[in-house]
Design a protein around this motif. Structure first.
Motif, short mmCIF file in Angstrom:
data_model
loop_
_atom_site.label_atom_id
_atom_site.label_comp_id
_atom_site.label_asym_id
_atom_site.label_seq_id
_atom_site.Cartn_x
_atom_site.Cartn_y
_atom_site.Cartn_z
N VAL A 104 0.86 -1.19 0.00
CA VAL A 104 0.00 0.00 0.00
C VAL A 104 0.89 1.24 0.00
CG1 VAL A 104 -0.23 -0.08 2.53
CG2 VAL A 104 -1.87 1.24 1.18
N ALA A 105 0.65 2.14 -0.92
CA ALA A 105 1.47 3.36 -1.05
C ALA A 105 0.88 4.49 -0.22
CB ALA A 105 1.55 3.77 -2.51
N LEU A 106 1.78 5.38 0.20
CA LEU A 106 1.35 6.58 0.93
C LEU A 106 1.18 7.74 -0.05
CD1 LEU A 106 2.99 4.78 3.09
CD2 LEU A 106 3.08 6.91 4.40
N ASN A 107 0.25 8.63 0.29
CA ASN A 107 -0.02 9.81 -0.52
C ASN A 107 -0.24 11.01 0.37
OD1 ASN A 107 -0.43 8.82 -3.43
ND2 ASN A 107 -1.71 7.40 -2.28
N ASN A 108 -0.14 12.19 -0.22
CA ASN A 108 -0.49 13.40 0.53
C ASN A 108 -1.93 13.36 1.02
OD1 ASN A 108 2.00 14.79 0.38
ND2 ASN A 108 1.55 15.48 -1.70
N THR A 109 -2.81 12.66 0.27
CA THR A 109 -4.19 12.54 0.72
C THR A 109 -4.26 11.88 2.10
OG1 THR A 109 -4.40 10.45 -0.49
CG2 THR A 109 -5.16 12.42 -1.60
N ASP A 110 -3.33 10.98 2.39
CA ASP A 110 -3.31 10.36 3.72
C ASP A 110 -3.05 11.40 4.81
OD1 ASP A 110 -3.58 7.96 2.35
OD2 ASP A 110 -1.48 7.42 2.52
#
Length: 363
Positions: free
Chosen positions: A43-49
């Protein structure tokens, strides 16, 4: 081996800093009709997180309101939009032939069923996401990539960053004849924009600085603009005939100052506000030159299908900056917020069980 009753997940119970992320044992979700259960391999991290955790999206008429991607969050919420994994079960009446298939999940919640539907919600915000060992998803939004040459880490890097980038490129009508300016080029979406625009044949000018410049060049930028200096002056010097399309995840002062950079009929596509959401510009530069400012929020189902076609062929290869276990979610989000890396940060939810092979770091 069957599906267990419980799993490890990382969730938030309120908006706040990294300290609100909690590692918990929770029931494994059961897929409803029309859904599948996916074992999350990466699972990738994003700024949305970060912004969902912080509640930074605001509300119409109240930009400072605590809010998720498109409104109030139902807590507790398991974060994580970008999932690559394997289907392990299907809901009632589902196609059991999907079981065992390697997949990428389209994380968008759409406003309709058509190919050009708009995203109005996001996995990890409006429904539970992939910071977990298992996640449910609509069967129609699970795309098989069994034979893709990409690693699990590379596959999970695609949905939000590359989906958003491809949506911007499509809405901006980028062609191989265009000169394109990419802002925030070392971030997840920015680097995806550089790679995808280069692959389309466009001439790419990319805004970056410092130690990240060479990584941006390797991704496909023809020229790198130093964001620590006067960006507008540098862009004018690098492209005296002007810019056809600006692909912008920064906004802020550059939007107002940079509008005159556009050629006649140019397009300025905005999909972020890292530089600030309160923007002022001379509207005459808009209508006198038939320019367009285009808002672009993620992708449509058509865009995502195009992206998965690229994934199956290995037509784009995301850069992975660092990997973490699920238990390191808070540390990973802190590193994401520091913005010192180039490429994507990825977590392996099964790593603590020792079941996920190492797939490398930056490559």
């Amino acid at each position: 081996m069957g599906v267990p009753d419980e799993m490890t997940a990382v969730r938030i119970r309120e908006h706040g800093g990294p300290e609100v992320l909690e590692v918990a044992r929770v029931p494994v979700p059961v897929p409803d009709a029309g859904e599948v259960l996916v074992e999350v391999r990466a699972v990738a991290l994003n700024n949305t997180d970060l912004w969902t955790r912080e509640g930074s999206y605001g509300a119409p008429g109240n930009p400072d309101a605590l809010s998720g991607w498109r409104g109030p969050i139902d807590f507790p919420r398991i974060q994580g939009a970008d999932v690559a994994g394997v289907v392990v079960s299907v809901g009632p009446g589902g196609d059991s032939g999907k079981i065992g298939r390697r997949v990428v999940v389209d994380p968008a919640i759409y406003d309709g069923e058509g190919p050009d539907a708009h995203p109005i919600g996001l996995m990890g915000s409006e429904r539970d996401g992939g910071y977990a060992e298992y996640v449910t998803a609509l069967s129609s939004q699970v795309h098989e990539v069994t034979d893709s040459p990409l690693s699990d880490a590379q596959l999970c890097a695609l949905p939000t960053a590359y989906g958003t980038a491809l949506g911007m490129i499509e809405r901006g009508e980028v062609t191989g004849d265009d000169t394109v300016l990419v802002t925030g080029a070392s971030g997840g979406v920015g680097l995806a924009l550089v790679q995808l625009a280069h692959a389309r044949g466009a001439r790419v000018l990319a805004v970056s600085s410092g130690s990240k410049v060479e990584s941006v060049r390797r991704a496909g930028a023809h020229e790198v603009i130093d964001r620590a200096k006067d960006v507008v002056t540098q862009v004018r010097a690098a492209s005296r005939e002007g810019i056809d399309v600006v692909l912008d995840v920064v906004a802020g002062d550059l939007l107002g100052a940079g509008l005159p950079l556009l050629r006649e009929g140019g397009r300025w596509v905005v999909a972020g506000a890292l530089g600030g959401h309160d923007v002022a510009f001379d509207v005459r530069r808009l209508y006198l030159h038939n320019a367009r400012i285009i808002g672009s929020s993620m992708h449509t189902p058509t865009h995502f299908t195009m992206l998965m076609d690229l994934a199956r062929k290995g037509g784009v290869r995301p850069v992975i900056a660092e990997t973490y276990s699920l238990a390191q979610a808070a540390r990973a989000q802190e590193e994401l917020g520091r913005r010192r890396h180039v490429g994507k940060l990825v977590m392996y939810p099964l790593a603590d069980r020792g079941r996920v092979r190492s797939e490398g770091h930056a490559r």
